[in-house]
Design a protein around this motif. Sequence first.
Motif, PDB file in Angstrom:
ATOM      1  N   ASP A 133       5.013  -6.684   2.142  1.00 17.97           N
ATOM      2  CA  ASP A 133       4.632  -5.269   2.190  1.00 17.97           C
ATOM      3  C   ASP A 133       5.712  -4.383   1.573  1.00 17.97           C
ATOM      4  OD1 ASP A 133       2.567  -3.451   3.046  1.00 17.97           O
ATOM      5  OD2 ASP A 133       3.950  -2.702   4.568  1.00 17.97           O
ATOM      6  N   ASP A 134       6.592  -4.944   0.773  1.00 18.08           N
ATOM      7  CA  ASP A 134       7.701  -4.187   0.212  1.00 18.08           C
ATOM      8  C   ASP A 134       7.208  -2.981  -0.582  1.00 18.08           C
ATOM      9  OD1 ASP A 134      10.800  -4.440  -0.458  1.00 18.08           O
ATOM     10  OD2 ASP A 134       9.756  -3.821  -2.285  1.00 18.08           O
ATOM     11  N   VAL A 135       7.824  -1.837  -0.327  1.00 27.07           N
ATOM     12  CA  VAL A 135       7.350  -0.595  -0.936  1.00 27.07           C
ATOM     13  C   VAL A 135       7.492  -0.635  -2.450  1.00 27.07           C
ATOM     14  CG1 VAL A 135       7.708   1.898  -1.060  1.00 27.07           C
ATOM     15  CG2 VAL A 135       7.873   0.727   1.139  1.00 27.07           C
ATOM     16  N   ARG A 136       8.669  -1.011  -2.931  1.00 22.70           N
ATOM     17  CA  ARG A 136       8.892  -1.004  -4.380  1.00 22.70           C
ATOM     18  C   ARG A 136       8.042  -2.055  -5.080  1.00 22.70           C
ATOM     19  NH1 ARG A 136      12.549   0.711  -8.205  1.00 22.70           N
ATOM     20  NH2 ARG A 136      13.127  -0.704  -9.877  1.00 22.70           N
ATOM     21  N   ILE A 137       8.062  -3.274  -4.565  1.00 25.75           N
ATOM     22  CA  ILE A 137       7.412  -4.382  -5.266  1.00 25.75           C
ATOM     23  C   ILE A 137       5.894  -4.278  -5.194  1.00 25.75           C
ATOM     24  CG2 ILE A 137       7.221  -6.884  -5.467  1.00 25.75           C
ATOM     25  CD1 ILE A 137       9.963  -7.092  -4.073  1.00 25.75           C
ATOM     26  N   LEU A 138       5.347  -4.148  -3.991  1.00 22.83           N
ATOM     27  CA  LEU A 138       3.899  -4.140  -3.828  1.00 22.83           C
ATOM     28  C   LEU A 138       3.297  -2.765  -4.087  1.00 22.83           C
ATOM     29  CD1 LEU A 138       1.223  -5.509  -2.932  1.00 22.83           C
ATOM     30  CD2 LEU A 138       1.782  -4.756  -0.600  1.00 22.83           C
ATOM     31  N   HIS A 139       3.740  -1.782  -3.317  1.00 20.98           N
ATOM     32  CA  HIS A 139       3.040  -0.497  -3.309  1.00 20.98           C
ATOM     33  C   HIS A 139       3.279   0.334  -4.559  1.00 20.98           C
ATOM     34  CE1 HIS A 139       1.561  -0.902   0.806  1.00 20.98           C
ATOM     35  NE2 HIS A 139       2.736  -1.410   1.107  1.00 20.98           N
ATOM     36  N   VAL A 161      13.915   2.376 -13.227  1.00 27.16           N
ATOM     37  CA  VAL A 161      12.629   2.754 -12.629  1.00 27.16           C
ATOM     38  C   VAL A 161      12.954   3.076 -11.175  1.00 27.16           C
ATOM     39  CG1 VAL A 161      10.301   1.994 -12.021  1.00 27.16           C
ATOM     40  CG2 VAL A 161      11.303   1.317 -14.220  1.00 27.16           C
ATOM     41  N   GLN A 162      13.079   4.348 -10.882  1.00 22.16           N
ATOM     42  CA  GLN A 162      13.651   4.775  -9.610  1.00 22.16           C
ATOM     43  C   GLN A 162      12.596   4.860  -8.503  1.00 22.16           C
ATOM     44  OE1 GLN A 162      17.099   7.709 -10.402  1.00 22.16           O
ATOM     45  NE2 GLN A 162      15.754   8.019 -12.153  1.00 22.16           N
ATOM     46  N   ASN A 163      13.085   4.769  -7.258  1.00 25.04           N
ATOM     47  CA  ASN A 163      12.191   4.693  -6.099  1.00 25.04           C
ATOM     48  C   ASN A 163      11.754   6.065  -5.608  1.00 25.04           C
ATOM     49  OD1 ASN A 163      11.910   1.898  -5.705  1.00 25.04           O
ATOM     50  ND2 ASN A 163      13.943   1.791  -4.786  1.00 25.04           N
ATOM     51  N   PHE A 164      11.152   6.832  -6.487  1.00 25.08           N
ATOM     52  CA  PHE A 164      10.659   8.141  -6.087  1.00 25.08           C
ATOM     53  C   PHE A 164       9.311   7.991  -5.386  1.00 25.08           C
ATOM     54  CE2 PHE A 164      13.128  10.036  -9.923  1.00 25.08           C
ATOM     55  CZ  PHE A 164      14.309   9.950  -9.197  1.00 25.08           C
ATOM     56  N   PRO A 165       8.942   8.956  -4.536  1.00 27.64           N
ATOM     57  CA  PRO A 165       7.734   8.793  -3.716  1.00 27.64           C
ATOM     58  C   PRO A 165       6.440   9.025  -4.477  1.00 27.64           C
ATOM     59  CG  PRO A 165       8.807  10.875  -3.218  1.00 27.64           C
ATOM     60  CD  PRO A 165       9.728  10.146  -4.159  1.00 27.64           C
ATOM     61  N   VAL A 207      13.311   6.431   9.369  1.00 24.09           N
ATOM     62  CA  VAL A 207      12.330   5.426   8.969  1.00 24.09           C
ATOM     63  C   VAL A 207      13.007   4.394   8.085  1.00 24.09           C
ATOM     64  CG1 VAL A 207      10.260   5.010   7.589  1.00 24.09           C
ATOM     65  CG2 VAL A 207      10.326   6.931   9.172  1.00 24.09           C
ATOM     66  N   GLY A 208      12.785   3.111   8.396  1.00 25.14           N
ATOM     67  CA  GLY A 208      13.348   2.029   7.588  1.00 25.14           C
ATOM     68  C   GLY A 208      14.142   1.063   8.445  1.00 25.14           C
ATOM     69  N   ASN A 230      14.964   5.295  -0.440  1.00 24.77           N
ATOM     70  CA  ASN A 230      13.560   5.702  -0.460  1.00 24.77           C
ATOM     71  C   ASN A 230      13.295   6.804   0.535  1.00 24.77           C
ATOM     72  OD1 ASN A 230      12.958   3.707  -2.312  1.00 24.77           O
ATOM     73  ND2 ASN A 230      11.993   2.335  -0.853  1.00 24.77           N
ATOM     74  N   LYS A 231      13.853   6.609   1.751  1.00 22.62           N
ATOM     75  CA  LYS A 231      13.520   7.516   2.851  1.00 22.62           C
ATOM     76  C   LYS A 231      13.930   8.955   2.559  1.00 22.62           C
ATOM     77  CE  LYS A 231      15.743   4.982   5.769  1.00 22.62           C
ATOM     78  NZ  LYS A 231      16.155   3.998   4.771  1.00 22.62           N
TER      79      LYS A 231
END
Length: 392
Positions: free
Chosen positions: A26-32, A178-182, A205-206, A293-294
Amino acid sequence: MSPVSSNQPIASRPRVVHFSSVHSADDVRILHKEGKSLAAEGYDVNFVVPHTQDEERDGVRIHAVPIPKNRRERTTRTVWQVYRKVLGLKPQVAHFHDPELIPVGMLLKMRGIRVVYDVHEDYSATMMDKEWLPLPVRWLARAGVVGFESAGCAMFDQIITATEGIAERMPPKKTVPVQNFPMLAEFPTAGGVPYSSRDNVVVFVGGLGLIRGAKEMVEAIQLVPDHLNPKLLIVGPLEPPVSPEWIAAIDVKKRVTWGGVKRRHELKDIFGVARCGIIAFLPLKNHLNAQPNKMFEYMAAGLPLVASDFPYMRKVTDGARCGISVDPLSAQSIADAMQWIFEHPAEAEEMGKRGRAAVESEYTWESQRQRLVACYQRLTARNGAQILSQHA
């Protein structure tokens, strides 16, 4: 237009395989972010990862390998299982996310597969943060990581980094940040409890461990005056020795709640009851220029920040005027920032609005998604220099 059509049969689409031995399914960067973005562009996206079962999520097919019991098993058996699974999928592009998989990336490259190394952290810096090792050993370990990455990066087709700072130490001709922006759609501003009506809740969160300020945050909430009825809500996995029992032992005023691990779609409701979001990372070398990310997710949700006074985080909070920088080693400094936000709700709400505006104008995933897609257009073109299509 997109380089491929999502209406094409899967067999005719370029096959992409993301793989990790460390991260969750469920990794945010990889999956979502990366996986779902590429699937939406029409790629056949797969993700090989330690997990309980094979499944599909929003166009990304997850291929499970057994979850390792410990680090030794992870770095031996799991790495081999991941390699075999990726090889069996016969990808056009293999995209990996952990430095321990560099040898796997090299083996795949030698088989003619295009390989992407996605660098989430400054791993050479993390070696210097391992204070239980003697300093000479840390320097040797750092040199080993640098040499190992350099050898791999010389072979790989593309390097993607989570921050611009990490990109500066990678080969410039093949590196793209490729940055982890929301993703703004995850954090609608409508709904939730009106800010002026919210309880005095601070949210974190995290994953939370000692190096992310667990002790200092719990101690800080104890120092906020009683009449404000302050609460700290922690959402995410706890990293030993931090546990519910560990928290209870120092939460003398019973002000801390651990909400467990939540799914992505639940975050907007959590943020919708909070007064502010906190990042109290300790001053380790790998944290000083971190882009958590948070931080951007709090901003996207319209929450003012209480953030460690580190260069990058101060640049963001000062630039957008969206939070308060604190000494993460001082529970009193953290408590003072919490108290100010609770006692100045109108000003704090304006901070949150400015943070949201900054995300909308500067820190959106959409801008980073375009960089990712452009990389894949080059990687999957017949001629590596050819870009199949351009996005506006």
